[in-house]
Enzyme design. Structure first.
Site: not given
Length: 671
Positions: A367-369, A517-518, A545, A563, A567
């Site tokens: 995941d990005k953030t 990522t969104g 996802k 996180d 997710d």
């Protein structure tokens, strides 16, 4: 034999039903002391048995015979057989009761056959020479081997016991009249406790007064002291350093971070491993081989014209040397060591099978953030567009933005603080609605504005680097003095420094690295390019996802790292689900593995530890079964023509040595 029963046998063998094992090892300690006591008593009694044995006397050339000496020998051997052999005699009863003959059955049969034959010789029921001395030394060595094995089992779980001992017993509860010392179990959420320098934090809570730093190494694996100020959380068991603080209790008992860690570690140590299934099948086969080969050996030597005593000795040696002690320990010890080791480094394993699958990962999707990035705005680029330098430009911008709580403004101020710049004072702040802010800084009117403000004022920016930052999806802020353009800043979600190393390490292992990522495609492309990712998926809704992970899973064995909240479906969909940045919220139900530290590099550590753990399991299984290929023929006497004869005691030494080797090899995983 089901190897899972091994520790239970060790705990229970050799003692009546007079005590129950404590969850964290009191029973293990009692059983350990029992084996040690039986070993010492049996060894002491073995000395006169050796001196009274005709075989030993003949070998060393002395004679010790007196009226009744042979019956004294029988009495001493009987005591050793019953007292020293009790763990094995009790063990065979339990194994036969559940119709699962195992290592205790083999030992009990071997020592019982040896004892009954030797007693029959003394009583004149059969001819030949007894071998009480071999019976006694065999029991001594078996007890010693068990004792060493149990110490290894306890040692493997010692890290868990250390976790249990971390929590202090008392706390300084703050009251209207000062402070009072109370047992930790009497604390309740909402209570306030004072934590003095050098003391351990009694429970999970949040700092409400004072500032300090704390050592959380034993809890999270973080080697550096962690600064704590009002509003920051503290973890029960952490060690306070130089400052005195007051914390408000938030969690107690089973809800605390440490309690959850202990439960997860215990669950993981007890959960089944795929390799354990193989070990169980191999152990059962070994028992069948031992009993059948022992019977064949006994019959074959009798048919060959050897004495009954010789046939009994060969048969007993076969059964002793084939005992699958090493096989029973091969996997459980590695599981215990690896799980405790993982917990010490901030990796909490919730699913053993998923952890074992991690060794074969071909792709990791992050995941990005909050995973690859810090989840906060920060300055990524500074573009001086006039004669002033980067630091001066940042000082002026921070002065203008210092009164704002906007995330962009906070990012600019934080960047100045991280560079150690002295930010000048500013006054007459004035917002430019929807466009920015202006203020007077040292007599200069400075504006921090958006690109839209420049468009309204007809100010053109001809700088390719600034334009490129905009195309990457970064937020661009311009600094003006009057209508003079001083420079620009690009802000974005800051990429973690650790992320680059995490990606490099994984790619070095041949694992493809991807991002999910969104966020918009421009930002995702920038992050992917900065980190050198193999693929990325942008503008993905939370509900989509899991579908993307399923697509990747059709091509590769994949892990999802997120996180654990938004997710969750993707974590479940992946071959291995990893929750990162869980902090003190350990119970992330959707993840197979929880990373306590918010550090993506730990994903590479999971892969490495999984590979090394599996390698140790294979090594132990090969050793535990392989040595029998040589040992069983020697025990049966196939090389007796060459003068090579293995006694039951020598067989016990070899068997015990194999279990010790397996135990040591498992402990070497820590290196």
């Amino acid at each position: 034999m089901a190897a899972a029963k091994y520790e239970e046998q060790l705990r229970e063998a050799g003692r009546p039903e007079r005590q129950k094992t404590h969850r964290h090892g009191a029973g293990h300690g009692d059983a350990l002391a029992d084996f040690r006591r039986r070993f010492i008593v049996s060894t002491i009694l073995t000395v006169p048995i050796l001196l009274l044995s005709p075989t030993i006397q003949g070998f060393f050339g002395f004679t010790l015979v007196f009226p009744g000496s042979v019956y004294l020998l029988l009495v001493l051997a009987t005591v050793v057989y019953i007292y020293g052999g009790w763990p094995f005699l009790a063990g065979i009863v339990r194994e036969l009761r559940v119709r699962s003959p195992g290592m205790m059955t083999l030992i009990a049969v071997a020592i019982t056959v040896a004892y009954l034959y030797s007693a029959a010789v003394v009583l004149g029921l059969v001819g030949g020479d007894g071998f009480f001395w071999e019976l006694a030394t065999l029991i001594d060595i078996m007890l010693l081997g068990h004792w060493i094995e149990m110490r290894s089992v306890l040692g493997a779980s010692r890290a868990l016991e250390e976790l249990v001992r971390i929590m202090p017993a008392e706390a300084h509860r703050v009251t209207d009249g000062g402070a009072e010392d109370v047992p930790v179990e009497r604390l309740a959420p909402g209570d306030r406790v004072r934590i003095r320098p050098g003391e351990k934090v009694p429970v999970d809570g949040v700092v409400v007064e004072g500032a300090t730093s704390m050592n959380e190494a034993m809890l999270t694996g973080e080697s550096r002291p962690v600064a704590k100020k009002p509003g920051d959380t503290v973890i029960g068991g952490a060690v306070n350093a130089e400052g005195s603080v007051v914390a408000e209790v938030q969690k107690t008992g089973k809800e605390t971070y440490l309690a959850q860690v202990i439960d997860l570690v215990e669950h993981a140590q007890q959960s089944r491993s795929r390799a354990q299934d193989l070990a169980d099948r191999a152990a059962f086969v070994l028992v069948a081989i031992a009993l059948s080969v022992g019977a064949i050996t006994f019959t074959a030597w009798l048919l060959a014209g050897e004495t009954l005593g010789f046939a009994v000795e060969r048969s007993a040696t076969v059964m002793v040397i084939t005992c699958p002690h090493a096989l029973g320990l091969a996997v459980p010890l590695v599981v215990a060591v690896s799980t405790a080791l993982a917990a010490q480094t901030g990796l909490l394993i919730r699913d053993r099978s998923a952890f074992e699958r991690a060794r074969n990962l071909e792709a990791v999707v992050f995941d990005k953030t909050g995973t690859l990035t810090e989840g906060r705005f920060g300055v990524t680029d500074i573009f001086p567009l006039d004669t002033i330098g980067e630091d001066e430009l940042l000082r002026l911008a921070a002065a203008v933005e210092s009164a704002s709580e906007h995330p962009i403004a906070r990012g600019v101020v934080r960047a100045a603080e991280e560079r150690g710049l002295e930010v000048p004072g500013a006054d007459t702040f004035q917002a430019i609605p929807g466009k920015g802010v202006e203020a007077d800084v040292a007599g200069r009117t400075i504006r921090a504005v958006s690109p839209g403000y420049l468009d309204e004022q007809g100010i053109a920016v001809r700088n390719e680097r600034v334009a490129a930052a905009g195309r990457q999806g970064k937020t661009v802020v311009y600094l003006l003095e009057g209508n003079t353009l001083l420079g620009a800043f690009a802000l974005a979600d800051i990429i973690r420094k650790e992320s680059r190393e995490a990606v490099d390490r994984l790619k070095g292992m041949g694992v493809r690295c991807m991002m999910l990522t969104g966020d918009n495609r421009s930002v995702a492309a920038w992050v992917a390019e900065e980190l050198g990712l193999d693929e990325f998926f942008a503008e993905v809704l939370p509900t989509e996802k899991a579908e993307r992970i399923a697509d990747v899973a059709r091509r590769y064995r994949v892990a999802m790292v997120g996180d654990g909240i938004n997710d969750a479906p993707a974590l479940v969909q992946a071959d291995v689900g990893v929750a990162i940045g869980a902090g003190t919220d350990v119970a992330v139900e959707s993840a197979d593995i929880v990373l306590v530290r918010n550090d993506p590099r730990d994903v590479a550590t999971i892969v490495t530890l999984s590979q090394k753990t599996y390698a140790k399991m294979v090594q132990n299984l090969l050793w535990a079964t392989g040595y029998n290929a040589v040992a069983i023929p020697l025990a049966a006497g196939v090389l007796i023509g060459a003068g090579i004869v293995m006694s039951p005691a020598a067989g016990a030494v070899l068997m015990s040595a194999s279990t010790v080797i397996v135990a040591i090899n498992a402990r070497l995983l820590r290196l």
